[in-house]
Motif scaffolding. Structure first.
Motif, short mmCIF file in Angstrom:
data_model
loop_
_atom_site.label_atom_id
_atom_site.label_comp_id
_atom_site.label_asym_id
_atom_site.label_seq_id
_atom_site.Cartn_x
_atom_site.Cartn_y
_atom_site.Cartn_z
N VAL A 1 -36.11 4.89 1.23
CA VAL A 1 -37.49 5.38 1.35
C VAL A 1 -38.25 4.37 2.20
CG1 VAL A 1 -39.58 6.03 0.09
CG2 VAL A 1 -37.34 6.32 -1.00
N MET A 2 -38.57 4.74 3.42
CA MET A 2 -39.31 3.81 4.29
C MET A 2 -40.80 3.95 3.98
SD MET A 2 -37.27 4.32 7.87
CE MET A 2 -38.36 3.25 8.78
N VAL A 3 -41.44 2.81 3.72
CA VAL A 3 -42.88 2.83 3.43
C VAL A 3 -43.57 1.99 4.51
CG1 VAL A 3 -44.67 2.45 1.70
CG2 VAL A 3 -42.32 2.94 0.96
N LYS A 4 -44.26 2.70 5.40
CA LYS A 4 -44.86 2.03 6.57
C LYS A 4 -46.31 1.64 6.28
CE LYS A 4 -45.86 3.00 11.49
NZ LYS A 4 -46.24 1.64 11.73
N GLY A 5 -46.65 0.38 6.56
CA GLY A 5 -48.03 -0.05 6.36
C GLY A 5 -48.06 -1.49 5.88
N ILE A 6 -49.27 -1.94 5.59
CA ILE A 6 -49.45 -3.37 5.30
C ILE A 6 -49.33 -3.65 3.80
CG2 ILE A 6 -51.11 -5.28 5.45
CD1 ILE A 6 -52.16 -4.14 8.03
N LEU A 7 -48.41 -4.55 3.48
CA LEU A 7 -48.26 -5.04 2.11
C LEU A 7 -49.37 -6.04 1.79
CD1 LEU A 7 -44.41 -5.64 2.21
CD2 LEU A 7 -45.56 -4.22 0.49
N PRO A 8 -49.81 -6.16 0.55
CA PRO A 8 -49.24 -5.55 -0.64
C PRO A 8 -49.76 -4.15 -0.95
CG PRO A 8 -50.95 -7.08 -1.29
CD PRO A 8 -50.84 -7.19 0.20
N ALA A 9 -50.77 -3.66 -0.19
CA ALA A 9 -51.41 -2.38 -0.56
C ALA A 9 -50.40 -1.24 -0.65
CB ALA A 9 -52.49 -2.05 0.47
N THR A 10 -49.38 -1.24 0.21
CA THR A 10 -48.44 -0.12 0.25
C THR A 10 -47.53 -0.04 -0.99
OG1 THR A 10 -47.09 -1.57 1.62
CG2 THR A 10 -48.28 0.20 2.76
N LEU A 11 -47.50 -1.10 -1.79
CA LEU A 11 -46.67 -1.05 -3.01
C LEU A 11 -47.10 0.10 -3.92
CD1 LEU A 11 -46.35 -4.82 -4.06
CD2 LEU A 11 -44.54 -3.36 -3.13
N SER A 12 -48.41 0.41 -3.88
CA SER A 12 -48.90 1.46 -4.79
C SER A 12 -48.71 2.87 -4.22
CB SER A 12 -50.37 1.21 -5.11
OG SER A 12 -51.10 1.23 -3.91
#
Ligand SMILES: C[S@@+](CC[C@H](N)C(=O)[O-])C[C@H]1O[C@@H](n2cnc3c(N)ncnc32)[C@H](O)[C@@H]1O
Length: 233
Positions: free
Chosen positions: A145-156
């Motif tokens: 599952v690729m989750v594109k974006g800036i961590l840590p916000a994308t963890l949720s």
């Protein structure tokens, strides 16, 4: 059969050691496929990071027996994660593999001033817009599952309940600290946390942060000759 004994690559050198683990399947094909998947991204062409890949595959395999999914924070084109997927035949396991990255480089605004120069140069050279390439690399693996974006916000953005293997390779202290603080309680006991930059030159802030984190949680980080650090939850 003659066995490879000497190795020098990726800042690791050995002499007179049995290195047959590099030639054995499924590792040999997994490492090669992952390196080929990054061809054109690194100036040196196909990069030999087999020792780091070997540790990643070993740490991830340990997670198969534990509750939870796999997570990598800092994926780029997948030198480590793709090797893990092929080595474990991830689609034949019950694990999802969450792959977090901007896929377009390190967000400079998150950095400590002392991290900016190296990150800017790496963003220009290696961490360019690799989203298309990464999608191509992971398309064969349905459990990713690729989750594109800036961590840590994308963890949720995804629902991760438990973690059985965690690889962190963000090349910056702020997001690595935020990520481990968010995920530590979700790690199953016995799960490995692989810290790619732990012993690398130029990553002193991360090194210090991880040591402080380990002391706080009564852990001791294995510092590997590859530059990686390893914690067992
Ligand atoms: C050293 S590379 C990862 C290499 C990767 N582990 C591999 O095996 O090829 C570091 C990555 O961290 C990502 N990154 C750094 N900070 C980030 C953040 N806050 N959110 C998402 N990705 C980030 C960059 O985009 C870059 O791809």
């Amino acid at each position: 059969m003659s066995v490879q004994l000497d190795y020098f690559a990726d800042g690791v050198g050995t002499a007179g050691k049995n290195l047959s683990h590099f030639a054995r399947e499924p590792f040999a094909s997994a490492a090669l496929a992952a390196s080929e998947g990054s061809a054109g991204v690194y100036a040196q062409g196909i990069v030999d990071v087999r020792w780091r890949q070997h540790i990643a595959c070993w740490a991830a395999k340990n997670g198969l027996g534990l509750e939870g999914d796999f997570v990598e924070c800092g994926v780029n084109t997948g030198l480590m994660a793709m090797a893990v997927c092929k080595f474990l035949n991830i689609d034949k396991t019950d694990k999802k593999f969450y792959l977090f990255d901007t896929y377009e480089g390190i967000p400079i605004e998150q950095l400590h001033v002392s991290e900016v120069k190296l990150a800017e140069s790496h963003n220009k050279l290696y961490y360019t817009n690799v989203y298309g390439k990464a999608k191509e690399n992971f398309r064969p693996y349905k459990n990713t599952v690729m989750v594109k974006g800036i961590l840590p916000a994308t963890l949720s953005e995804v629902n991760i309940e438990k973690v059985a293997y965690l690889s962190i390779d963000l090349n910056q202290v702020f997001a690595e600290k935020a990520v481990i603080e968010a995920l530590w309680d979700k790690l199953s006991v016995g799960a490995m946390v692989l810290i790619d930059d732990y012993g690398f030159m130029g990553h002193d802030l991360q090194h210090k942060m991880w040591n402080e984190f380990a002391v706080k949680h009564d852990k001791y980080i294995a510092s590997l000759p590859t530059g990686q650090g390893l914690i067992i939850k």
